[in-house]
Design a protein around this motif. Structure first.
Motif, PDB file in Angstrom:
ATOM      1  N   ALA A 179       0.819  -1.218   0.000  1.00 52.14           N
ATOM      2  CA  ALA A 179       0.000   0.000   0.000  1.00 52.14           C
ATOM      3  C   ALA A 179       0.850   1.264   0.000  1.00 52.14           C
ATOM      4  CB  ALA A 179      -0.941   0.004   1.208  1.00 52.14           C
ATOM      5  N   CYS A 180       2.127   1.123   0.361  1.00 54.18           N
ATOM      6  CA  CYS A 180       3.045   2.272   0.335  1.00 54.18           C
ATOM      7  C   CYS A 180       3.673   2.481  -1.041  1.00 54.18           C
ATOM      8  CB  CYS A 180       4.155   2.082   1.374  1.00 54.18           C
ATOM      9  SG  CYS A 180       3.583   2.067   3.088  1.00 54.18           S
ATOM     10  N   PHE A 181       3.473   1.533  -1.958  1.00 57.25           N
ATOM     11  CA  PHE A 181       4.075   1.677  -3.285  1.00 57.25           C
ATOM     12  C   PHE A 181       3.610   2.962  -3.970  1.00 57.25           C
ATOM     13  CE2 PHE A 181       5.437  -2.888  -4.653  1.00 57.25           C
ATOM     14  CZ  PHE A 181       6.107  -3.038  -3.450  1.00 57.25           C
ATOM     15  N   ASP A 182       2.313   3.280  -3.841  1.00 57.05           N
ATOM     16  CA  ASP A 182       1.801   4.477  -4.511  1.00 57.05           C
ATOM     17  C   ASP A 182       2.232   5.764  -3.819  1.00 57.05           C
ATOM     18  OD1 ASP A 182       0.633   2.791  -6.314  1.00 57.05           O
ATOM     19  OD2 ASP A 182      -1.359   3.685  -6.199  1.00 57.05           O
ATOM     20  N   LEU A 183       2.806   5.652  -2.621  1.00 55.52           N
ATOM     21  CA  LEU A 183       3.414   6.848  -2.014  1.00 55.52           C
ATOM     22  C   LEU A 183       4.657   7.242  -2.809  1.00 55.52           C
ATOM     23  CD1 LEU A 183       3.071   6.028   1.799  1.00 55.52           C
ATOM     24  CD2 LEU A 183       1.584   7.457   0.371  1.00 55.52           C
ATOM     25  N   LEU A 184       5.367   6.247  -3.332  1.00 57.15           N
ATOM     26  CA  LEU A 184       6.459   6.552  -4.266  1.00 57.15           C
ATOM     27  C   LEU A 184       5.893   7.203  -5.515  1.00 57.15           C
ATOM     28  CD1 LEU A 184       8.597   3.264  -4.081  1.00 57.15           C
ATOM     29  CD2 LEU A 184       8.818   5.338  -2.702  1.00 57.15           C
ATOM     30  N   GLY A 185       4.738   6.680  -5.976  1.00 68.02           N
ATOM     31  CA  GLY A 185       4.078   7.276  -7.127  1.00 68.02           C
ATOM     32  C   GLY A 185       3.621   8.696  -6.863  1.00 68.02           C
ATOM     33  N   ARG A 186       3.205   8.974  -5.632  1.00 73.49           N
ATOM     34  CA  ARG A 186       2.809  10.349  -5.283  1.00 73.49           C
ATOM     35  C   ARG A 186       3.989  11.290  -5.412  1.00 73.49           C
ATOM     36  NH1 ARG A 186       0.680  11.664   0.742  1.00 73.49           N
ATOM     37  NH2 ARG A 186       2.848  11.121   1.187  1.00 73.49           N
ATOM     38  N   HIS A 187       5.146  10.853  -4.941  1.00 75.15           N
ATOM     39  CA  HIS A 187       6.349  11.677  -5.073  1.00 75.15           C
ATOM     40  C   HIS A 187       6.725  11.855  -6.541  1.00 75.15           C
ATOM     41  CE1 HIS A 187      10.361  13.232  -4.113  1.00 75.15           C
ATOM     42  NE2 HIS A 187      10.838  12.381  -5.015  1.00 75.15           N
ATOM     43  N   TYR A 188       6.596  10.782  -7.319  1.00 77.07           N
ATOM     44  CA  TYR A 188       6.991  10.817  -8.729  1.00 77.07           C
ATOM     45  C   TYR A 188       6.019  11.661  -9.552  1.00 77.07           C
ATOM     46  CZ  TYR A 188       8.289   9.001 -13.356  1.00 77.07           C
ATOM     47  OH  TYR A 188       8.693   8.885 -14.671  1.00 77.07           O
ATOM     48  N   ALA A 189       4.716  11.529  -9.264  1.00 73.14           N
ATOM     49  CA  ALA A 189       3.703  12.249 -10.039  1.00 73.14           C
ATOM     50  C   ALA A 189       3.426  13.640  -9.493  1.00 73.14           C
ATOM     51  CB  ALA A 189       2.403  11.446 -10.069  1.00 73.14           C
ATOM     52  N   ARG A 190       3.956  13.944  -8.310  1.00 69.26           N
ATOM     53  CA  ARG A 190       3.818  15.272  -7.700  1.00 69.26           C
ATOM     54  C   ARG A 190       2.346  15.670  -7.496  1.00 69.26           C
ATOM     55  NH1 ARG A 190       7.919  16.009 -11.601  1.00 69.26           N
ATOM     56  NH2 ARG A 190       9.985  16.312 -10.689  1.00 69.26           N
ATOM     57  N   HIS A 191       1.629  14.827  -6.752  1.00 70.92           N
ATOM     58  CA  HIS A 191       0.275  15.221  -6.345  1.00 70.92           C
ATOM     59  C   HIS A 191       0.231  15.267  -4.825  1.00 70.92           C
ATOM     60  CE1 HIS A 191      -1.127  11.285  -4.846  1.00 70.92           C
ATOM     61  NE2 HIS A 191      -0.452  10.732  -5.851  1.00 70.92           N
ATOM     62  N   ASN A 192      -0.868  15.760  -4.277  1.00 69.88           N
ATOM     63  CA  ASN A 192      -0.911  15.991  -2.828  1.00 69.88           C
ATOM     64  C   ASN A 192      -2.069  15.293  -2.137  1.00 69.88           C
ATOM     65  OD1 ASN A 192      -2.956  17.488  -3.876  1.00 69.88           O
ATOM     66  ND2 ASN A 192      -2.345  19.460  -2.988  1.00 69.88           N
ATOM     67  N   LEU A 193      -2.527  14.172  -2.665  1.00 66.43           N
ATOM     68  CA  LEU A 193      -3.541  13.411  -1.946  1.00 66.43           C
ATOM     69  C   LEU A 193      -2.974  12.919  -0.618  1.00 66.43           C
ATOM     70  CD1 LEU A 193      -5.338  11.181  -4.624  1.00 66.43           C
ATOM     71  CD2 LEU A 193      -6.144  13.290  -3.561  1.00 66.43           C
ATOM     72  N   ALA A 194      -3.830  12.844   0.384  1.00 66.13           N
ATOM     73  CA  ALA A 194      -3.393  12.456   1.722  1.00 66.13           C
ATOM     74  C   ALA A 194      -2.889  11.007   1.731  1.00 66.13           C
ATOM     75  CB  ALA A 194      -4.542  12.609   2.708  1.00 66.13           C
ATOM     76  N   THR A 195      -1.949  10.735   2.621  1.00 59.44           N
ATOM     77  CA  THR A 195      -1.350   9.407   2.718  1.00 59.44           C
ATOM     78  C   THR A 195      -2.381   8.300   2.953  1.00 59.44           C
ATOM     79  OG1 THR A 195       0.788  10.273   3.467  1.00 59.44           O
ATOM     80  CG2 THR A 195       0.279   7.981   4.019  1.00 59.44           C
ATOM     81  N   PRO A 196      -3.343   8.457   3.904  1.00 60.59           N
ATOM     82  CA  PRO A 196      -4.331   7.387   4.087  1.00 60.59           C
ATOM     83  C   PRO A 196      -5.154   7.106   2.823  1.00 60.59           C
ATOM     84  CG  PRO A 196      -4.371   8.893   5.953  1.00 60.59           C
ATOM     85  CD  PRO A 196      -3.514   9.528   4.904  1.00 60.59           C
ATOM     86  N   THR A 197      -5.488   8.158   2.070  1.00 63.43           N
ATOM     87  CA  THR A 197      -6.264   7.972   0.836  1.00 63.43           C
ATOM     88  C   THR A 197      -5.448   7.197  -0.190  1.00 63.43           C
ATOM     89  OG1 THR A 197      -7.482  10.025   1.207  1.00 63.43           O
ATOM     90  CG2 THR A 197      -7.470   9.155  -1.035  1.00 63.43           C
ATOM     91  N   VAL A 198      -4.183   7.575  -0.353  1.00 67.90           N
ATOM     92  CA  VAL A 198      -3.314   6.891  -1.319  1.00 67.90           C
ATOM     93  C   VAL A 198      -3.148   5.425  -0.933  1.00 67.90           C
ATOM     94  CG1 VAL A 198      -0.975   6.788  -2.266  1.00 67.90           C
ATOM     95  CG2 VAL A 198      -2.097   9.000  -1.950  1.00 67.90           C
TER      96      VAL A 198
END
Length: 334
Positions: free
Chosen positions: A83-102
């Motif tokens: 479930a933390c894999f998309d947190l890397l994607g958040r950094h890569y894609a530069r969006h600001n959705l909250a961690t629990p949502t991601v």
């Protein structure tokens, strides 16, 4: 004599006609949502019908409770890590959705991916849910790409090492020469090493391919991908190792799980139904009786595939409901 301005006489202004697209677009979106939900329901029913529930239950009953609890804890750890894999994607894609949502979106996508294939789970659910929370197609594509790359870059590293150092003894009826396994392992190992070197030394860091902007990850991000992915595959193997009650050496269990994972993908069978069991029996029958192997794999399916899928259905409904309560937002295409 005073003069007053006289209002101009003429037809009253006609309000601008509403854009026809604005009238049918909300209904079109609702229709797509209903179609998507209907497809998910159909797939869930088909998945449930294809599961031998009596065999799963028998396999679970054959295992001691402490073993099931330990394996369940490892399965939970693996799903949380993925479930933390998309947190890397958040950094890569530069969006600001909250961690629990991601993490919730990633968990739902992974659970459906395991049971219904990457097209429905890994791709379909991500595009659906990220769109509901305001991300455009381009950003979601970057997230999906990063997640898949993270998952398979660790697989290639571990599989390469296992096939080089601990090649499994293949059954005679398999049309694969055992001598080719170390060579295949070397090729697998070369790919993640080349990826790390590329991220480390490449002077060009971005490209545009068919309208999509691609950025090369930093070496730090690539190393984090590698560590997280390898850890996840190792934990997955540890679940089976515990369910086998440590009767078979861990490297053998890991190598068999890695072989079963790629066999399931090549067979195009959702969740690798039957494929994973066949691979474990074929490769490990010299180390444990077939019923023991099948019971362990069925228990693995229940703990790692079925239980998370049931939870993911509820989480998905909550995410959809939460997205509908969000204020109007602008969908970004980047």
């Amino acid at each position: 004599m005073s003069t007053r301005p006289v209002a101009a006489v003429g037809p009253a202004p006609v309000p601008a006609a509403a854009d026809p697209g604005r009238r049918w677009w909300p209904w079109f979106k609702r229709g797509l949502a209903l179609v998507f939900l209907a497809l998910v329901l159909v797939l869930l029913v088909r998945q449930a019908r294809g599961i031998a529930w009596a065999e799963v239950w028998q396999g679970l009953r054959a295992l001691p409770l402490p073993v099931l609890c330990a394996a369940g804890g490892l399965a939970l750890a693996s799903h949380l890590l993925y479930a933390c894999f998309d947190l890397l994607g958040r950094h890569y894609a530069r969006h600001n959705l909250a961690t629990p949502t991601v993490m919730a979106i990633t968990f739902v996508s992974y659970a459906f991916n395991l049971s219904m294939g990457s097209l429905v789970g890994g791709v379909g659910f991500r595009y659906r849910l990220y769109a509901q929370f305001g991300l455009g197609t381009a950003r979601t594509t970057r997230i999906v790409t990063m997640s898949m790359l993270t998952n398979w870059i660790g697989y290639l590293l571990l599989a390469g090492l296992m096939f080089m150092l601990f090649p499994p003894a293949l059954p005679e009826h398999w049309e694969v020469d055992a001598a080719t396994l170390p060579i295949a392992g070397a090729v697998m190992l070369a790919l993640p090493v080349a990826y790390l070197l590329w991220c480390a030394v490449s002077k060009r860091r971005s490209w545009t391919l068919r309208g999509h902007h691609i950025d090369l990850p930093t070496l730090r991000l690539a190393l984090l991908q590698m560590v997280m992915s390898c850890a996840n595959w190792l934990i997955m193997a540890a679940v089976v190792y515990v369910l086998l009650q440590q009767r078979i050496e861990f490297p053998l269990v890991l190598g068999t799980l890695l072989a079963g994972a790629v066999a399931g993908v090549l067979a195009h069978v959702p969740a690798g139904l039957g494929v994973l069991e066949a691979v474990f029996v074929a490769l490990l029958s010299d180390y444990a009786p077939a019923p023991t192997l099948v019971a362990a794999v069925l228990a693995y399916r229940a703990l790692y595939y079925l239980l998370p899928l049931i939870i993911a259905v509820g989480v998905y409904v909550l995410l959809e409901a939460r997205a509908k309560r969000l204020p109007a937002r602008t969908h970004s295409s980047h």
